[in-house]
Design an enzyme around this catalytic site. Sequence first.
Site, PDB file in Angstrom:
ATOM      1  N   ASP A 281       0.862  -1.177   0.000  1.00  0.00           N
ATOM      2  CA  ASP A 281       0.000   0.000   0.000  1.00  0.00           C
ATOM      3  C   ASP A 281       0.907   1.239   0.000  1.00  0.00           C
ATOM      4  O   ASP A 281       2.138   1.140   0.087  1.00  0.00           O
ATOM      5  CB  ASP A 281      -0.970  -0.022   1.178  1.00  0.00           C
ATOM      6  CG  ASP A 281      -2.193   0.867   0.901  1.00  0.00           C
ATOM      7  OD1 ASP A 281      -2.152   1.656  -0.062  1.00  0.00           O
ATOM      8  OD2 ASP A 281      -3.195   0.779   1.645  1.00  0.00           O
TER       9      ASP A 281
HETATM   10  C1  BGC Z   1      -5.038   3.238   0.217  1.00  0.00           C
HETATM   11  C2  BGC Z   1      -5.228   2.248  -0.902  1.00  0.00           C
HETATM   12  C3  BGC Z   1      -5.076   2.921  -2.233  1.00  0.00           C
HETATM   13  C4  BGC Z   1      -3.733   3.612  -2.281  1.00  0.00           C
HETATM   14  C5  BGC Z   1      -3.434   4.276  -3.604  1.00  0.00           C
HETATM   15  C6  BGC Z   1      -3.796   4.069   0.049  1.00  0.00           C
HETATM   16  O1  BGC Z   1      -3.739   5.089   0.974  1.00  0.00           O
HETATM   17  O2  BGC Z   1      -5.006   2.552   1.453  1.00  0.00           O
HETATM   18  O3  BGC Z   1      -6.491   1.649  -0.789  1.00  0.00           O
HETATM   19  O4  BGC Z   1      -5.226   1.982  -3.263  1.00  0.00           O
HETATM   20  O5  BGC Z   1      -3.672   4.579  -1.260  1.00  0.00           O
HETATM   21  O6  BGC Z   1      -4.208   5.381  -3.790  1.00  0.00           O
END
Ligand code: BGC
Length: 753
Positions: A281
């Site tokens: 993530d």
């Molecule tokens: C989130 C994810 C997301 C990623 C990219 C993160 O902060 O937890 O769900 O896909 O950002 O935007």
Amino acid sequence: MKKTLLIAAVFFSGQLIAQDAKMNAFITGLMSKMTLEEKIGQLNLITPGSGIPTGSVVSTDVEGKIKSGKVGGMFGVIGAEKVRQAQDMAVNSTRLKIPLMFGSDVIHGHKTIFPIPLGISCSWDTALIRQSAIVAAEEATADGLNWVFSPMVDVARDPRWGRVSEGSGEDPFLGAQIATAMVKGYQGTSLSDKKTVLACVKHFALYGAPEGGRDYNSVDINRTRMFNDYLAPYKAAVDAGVASVMTSFNDIDGVPATGNKWLLTDLLRRDWKFNGMIVSDYTSVNEMVNHRLGNLQEVSAQSIRAGLDMDMVGEGFLTTLKKSLDEKKITLADIDRACRKVLEAKYKAGLFEDPYRYIDENRKNEILTQSKRDFARMIAAQSFVLLKNNANALPIKKTQRIALVGPLANDRSNMLGTWAVSGDPQLSVSVMEGLLKQTASPVNIAYAKGANITDDPSLAKQANVFGMRAEIDERTPAAMLEEAVAIARSSDVVVVVVGEASEMSGEAASRSDITLPASQVRLLHALYATGKPVVVVIMSGRPLALTNIVDGASAILHTWHAGIEAGNAIADAVYGAVNPSGKLSMSFPYSVGQVPVYYAQKTTGRPMDPNNKFSTKYMDVPNGPLFPFGHGLSYTQFTFSDVQLSASSMTAAGAITASVTVTNSGFRDGAEVVQLYIEDKVRSITPPSKELKGFQKIMLKAGESRTVRFTIDASVLKFWNADMKFVAEPGAFGVGIGGSSADLKTALFTLTK
Ligand code: BGC
């Protein structure tokens, strides 16, 4: 017939093996030409910072990095022209011309925004959900993308956690069905089709259970709970062939998921046979430093050793892996494995064949089309849950005079809901616009805002991070209230639209108090006091504690954040063109103090007994939720016959059929979700009181009856026991079938040895 099928299957798997061999040979050849730096470059996923950066860093010197082969993929670059620019840099300026992959958070539609996923899950309609992913994939690929960070399948039982909005609620069985539908919808039958995308199931794992409902917080779940209640949706996505998996921010058994070898390698790769790509993530590698697992070099090394392939944004891999290799903290095999997985994902998407496959400026006309908007309107109405409807307050006649009140009644900026990164709120339809289009005459609709979403400037400020969502009116709360009450008095019926601003749920939007803000509660009570029938339309990204507003309402229609066509879909339901059929996928608590409250709670050794002080209960509130999982009314009524079982016992190798006859005993056509629950009466570890194990959504004309059958075999009786074996234990089982987890017809059978 069987023989032909067998031959076809052998032929097909033979073809797959041949395809794999071709891919492996191609990638082996390519990797033999790659330098160490180029391999590490492939592991780097960056965002130039347009879109919505959810971490504190965004990538710098993007162009320089792409041209020097330091980037494997990007997200937050949207639109064929922009994607082409970036792809040109990779394909024309790097030594090996390896194309980039382009991802995005396509969570509930790309630009044609559907209801939030929690809302969609309330449709309990997997064919429709699959279609939503097909439509989203078509639109995303028309905008240059080939990878979506969806589905989010985290089982969540704590509505204080803002990200419940992005998932499918509290139940692993329903969640698993939806995960399968989403993956199949996004990926279609061929990943290299220019209208399909690579899906990415997230957040692996257990992200939906942070302590206290506070986002990013620690998670502590024991192994049997983990396997029995939380892992099924991720596993279903893997079984459906999901191309990638995103790790979660939280720790599991004290080890952050991103660096958790047990999770990524032993469970995901070895036991579940996942052969796609694992991505972190947003800066979750770097965040392991804050988790106190070591410095950036150490946590990056730990992550790649644990099985992580791609590093999102933080560049720990880019900046430290070479050093770790030199110092023998990792092996070349670790880097080769990760690089191969990234290249395989690109190969499967067809990018080596044609880096521009998904970049077609002529496909612009597939974005935001009328037919996609029509689909959004239809799926929105399917996500609505009719929580209450006294004396058929709904639907409203088109000739009735409506006082349309509430901070969300004439609002576009909150319709899309959270995580609509490519959506334009101004393209959405407000409730006022929707009603005006359908009323017999525009003079029937009088409007007053009545209250702010919140009067609390601090809450409003936090809701306004991505643009104005919760505007505090210049007028005093008293003046707004007075105006609303005045129009209510001269109406036939009040429709009041209340709830959360879209960014009061979603990522980093946890709330400890999940009642409606005080300003709106005051408004509702003032409207109730007029004596007029009050229809409450509630928008939110999470279950709310509605106890303080429920009694005075004539009807409550919960619409979640319903997407770009919100207003039209709400008008469809309010005026009765659509008969609501949604069912809650997450319990609505009676009060936040009960949280977590979910239907599958265990019975405890001292079950609730109002006459026994020493039984499990609260002194001040009931044990159960205000509105249970599976609940949802209709403008018609459904009656259920007793449950018939084809036999009263079965063996583990056998099966029985449970059936009920469902009758639409009202005066309108409507759909009912027939739900099957199983109760394990005796087992070696304490069971949930009951568990959803099947459902069918059926459409019945007024007066029509249909017999619905469920097959029960050992697969729905199995659970993970204390030895972590997946078993069905002989003994008595209850079967419950009905239209809500709290209203079931039951029968008993025995599983014999
Ligand atoms: C989130 C994810 C997301 C990623 C990219 C993160 O902060 O937890 O769900 O896909 O950002 O935007």
